[in-house]
Design a protein around this motif. Structure first.
Motif, PDB file in Angstrom:
ATOM      1  N   VAL A 155       0.836  -1.194   0.018  1.00 31.99           N
ATOM      2  CA  VAL A 155       0.101  -0.109  -0.114  1.00 31.99           C
ATOM      3  C   VAL A 155       0.882   1.276  -0.093  1.00 31.99           C
ATOM      4  N   ARG A 156       1.793   1.335   0.806  1.00 30.90           N
ATOM      5  CA  ARG A 156       2.694   2.381   0.992  1.00 30.90           C
ATOM      6  C   ARG A 156       3.653   2.442  -0.415  1.00 30.90           C
ATOM      7  N   GLU A 157       3.943   1.323  -1.015  1.00 30.73           N
ATOM      8  CA  GLU A 157       4.639   1.632  -2.425  1.00 30.73           C
ATOM      9  C   GLU A 157       3.535   2.055  -3.449  1.00 30.73           C
ATOM     10  N   ALA A 158       2.337   1.655  -3.370  1.00 31.55           N
ATOM     11  CA  ALA A 158       1.342   2.368  -4.488  1.00 31.55           C
ATOM     12  C   ALA A 158       1.030   3.664  -4.068  1.00 31.55           C
ATOM     13  N   TYR A 159       0.980   4.211  -2.972  1.00 34.70           N
ATOM     14  CA  TYR A 159       0.926   5.473  -2.534  1.00 34.70           C
ATOM     15  C   TYR A 159       2.153   6.583  -3.070  1.00 34.70           C
ATOM     16  N   ARG A 160       3.164   6.000  -3.033  1.00 28.40           N
ATOM     17  CA  ARG A 160       4.397   6.802  -3.178  1.00 28.40           C
ATOM     18  C   ARG A 160       4.582   6.895  -4.896  1.00 28.40           C
TER      19      ARG A 160
END
Lengths: 395, 190
Positions: A19-24
């Motif tokens: 999720v954090r990678e997708a946000y970034r």
């Protein structure tokens, strides 16, 4: 700032890593505009003075160099003006230039101009006398330097080998006296206010001219007399070269021994043949050949002004009550100083000095033609007694 | 000047007049702070204003800077205070950093992806979905998430900054990540 290790939280974040990678990945292209970046960076540079605007000098710094240059120029001009004022040959020159810008003939002073207007003949006569007197002064100066000129010295017995130049000067002085006697009697108040360039401007020059007319012995003669005086030998006086006007023999006995210091000071440049007048009373001093004290031969103002004494020598008749000048307490020096102050434009100081002279030396006659007014009323420390003795020329 | 110096050292150097140190600091934190401002106010113009005011305040406060916390905490504190000031001046600004009740309200709201999941087909649409999901979060959760992700603050630092407990911060971050994960799943299912 350290944070206690929270393993559960770390595991939870690791599980949400996608999720954090997708946000970034979704927001990685979002960035502030470049203009905003430039504005903020410029503000940061301005704040610490590193920007180009901060390096620009301020208001005072911008005017500091021109102000310094202007100050230097002003100071330089002021100092130069001040120094120039001091270096001028005489204050009278400045006064004449300022007061009377029109062209003035050489040696023509306001007073002379006034006299010329009143009596043109007198003006010409004054000019003639001035010219002759100048020649006599020049001859006197030449006689005062016998060693320089290679002239023969006067012999003790009065037989001199005088150069023709000195003889001519003596003749000129004699003629001047003859002419001055007549004109003086006719116009006693006609006094020449000589500008600085019309005659000797120094006291030495005036003294030389005065001594020339007073008929003192020549320096070479004095040089010969001095050893004789030391030995006590009577020294024959030189032949009488010309008439010497003696104003008042009773007031100052003739043949009075000249003080050594005064003799040194006064007898410096007399012509070789200038004679000493034997004392009518035939006192011991004269008999011993001591130099007789010269009598007053001119008015105080004439002496003070340094005018050639020849023209004043016969201005006063021998029997007249002419002021006696020649001693050291006769006020001549003070009158010279007063006149110098007056000519220098320091008129208040001249007036005050005249008042002091009248108080200190009430016996000194104030010439009537002295242009310096006395302070009115005259207050002397001794209660004003001196004022009663003031000469009629006081004003 | 080396780029590997920590933020605090750079800030101290800038306080003594080293403009280059500020440039390095700005390069490190400009994007994260900008996204934080942008996600918090959801208005680009207002976000840029807050962003610029934050850096300007930092420049003016350089002499008062003391190394009592991480520089990031100091920077985001300035930005947050600026947001609160704007909200107090204009109540129309649609975020409330202190509204604890917003979490409950946000929890009841449907995710934006539920309304039109068929439109999120590509990566761009996935990003937009994530951003939309983030903007749908309650402000406190969104703030905690952004401070954690953009400012890389720890739970304790976020807790000190926001004035709440560490566990509250952990809960807010966990909740925000869960909503984003749901949003990604919906995109994947489409």
């Amino acid at each position: 700032m350290s944070e206690p290790r929270d393993r559960d939280w770390d595991d939870e974040l690791r599980s949400l890593g996608d999720v954090r990678e997708a946000y970034r990945a979704a927001i990685r292209d979002e960035a502030p505009p470049e203009a905003l970046d430039a504005a903020i960076l410029a503000a940061s540079r301005r704040a610490v003075g590193a920007g180009p605007r901060a390096a620009r000098p301020g208001g005072f710094a911008r005017w500091r160099a021109p102000l310094a240059a202007a100050a230097v120029v002003v100071l330089s001009v002021s100092v130069a003006w001040w120094r120039l004022d001091d270096l001028l040959p005489g204050p009278s020159a400045v006064m004449y230039d300022v007061a009377e810008p029109e062209a003035r003939p050489e040696g023509r002073t306001p007073e002379r101009a006034r006299l010329a207007d009143a009596a043109p003949g007198v003006e010409r006569e004054e000019d003639e006398r001035q010219r002759v007197a100048d020649g006599a002064r020049e001859a006197t100066s030449a006689a005062a330097r016998p060693a320089e000129l290679g002239l023969a010295q006067t012999e003790i017995d009065g037989r001199s080998k005088r150069p023709a130049r000195i003889a001519m000067a003596e003749n000129a002085a004699r003629e001047t006296r003859d002419g001055a006697q007549t004109s003086r009697r006719a116009e006693p108040a006609r006094e020449t206010f000589a500008p600085p360039d019309a005659g000797p401007t120094t006291h030495a020059g005036r003294d030389a001219a005065e001594r020339k007319t007073l008929g003192r012995e020549a320096p070479e003669a004095r040089m010969a007399v001095a050893p004789a005086l030391a030995e006590g030998t009577p020294i024959p006086t030189a032949p009488v070269a010309s008439e010497v006007v003696r104003s008042d023999a009773g007031a100052a006995p003739a043949g009075e021994a000249l003080p050594p210091a005064a003799g040194e000071a006064l007898v410096a440049a007399a012509p070789p043949a200038a004679a000493r007048v034997p004392s009518p009373s035939g006192d011991a001093g004269a008999a011993a050949g001591e130099p007789s004290r010269p009598r007053a031969l001119s008015t105080p103002l004439a002496v003070a002004r340094g005018a050639p004494a020849a023209e004043h020598a016969k201005a006063s008749p021998p029997s007249a009550a002419a002021p006696r000048i020649g001693g050291h307490d006769d006020g001549v020096a003070e009158l010279r100083d007063i006149l110098g102050l007056w000519e220098a434009g320091r008129r208040n100081e001249a007036s005050l000095a005249l008042g002091r002279l009248r108080c200190a030396k009430p016996h000194v006659p104030i010439p009537p033609d002295l242009p310096v007014p006395s302070p009115m009323p005259l207050r002397c420390p001794d209660g004003g007694a001196s004022a009663k003795e003031a000469s009629p020329g006081d004003r | 000047m080396t780029d590997d110096a920590d933020d605090e050292t750079l800030m101290m150097r800038y306080a003594t007049g080293d403009a280059q140190a500020f440039a390095i600091l700005y390069g490190r934190h400009r994007a994260g702070l900008y996204r934080f401002c942008l996600r918090m106010v959801s208005d680009r113009g207002l976000a840029e204003e807050i962003f610029q005011d934050t850096w300007t305040n930092l420049i003016q406060a350089r002499a008062r800077y003391r190394v009592e916390a991480r520089f990031t905490t100091f920077l985001y504190q300035i930005a947050r205070n600026r947001m609160i000031d704007l909200q107090r001046k204009d109540r129309r600004i649609a975020f409330s950093l202190d509204d604890e009740t917003g979490e409950a309200v946000a929890a009841t709201l449907a995710a934006p992806g539920h309304e039109a999941p068929e439109n999120l087909l590509d990566r761009k649409r996935s990003a937009e979905r994530i951003v939309a999901a983030l903007e749908a979060l309650p402000p406190a959760q969104r703030e905690a998430f952004l401070l954690h992700e953009e400012g890389e603050l720890t739970l304790e630092e976020i807790a000190r900054l926001t004035g709440v407990g560490r566990e509250t911060v952990k809960s807010r971050v966990r909740y925000a990540l869960g909503r984003l994960r749901d949003a990604l799943r919906e995109v994947a299912h489409v």
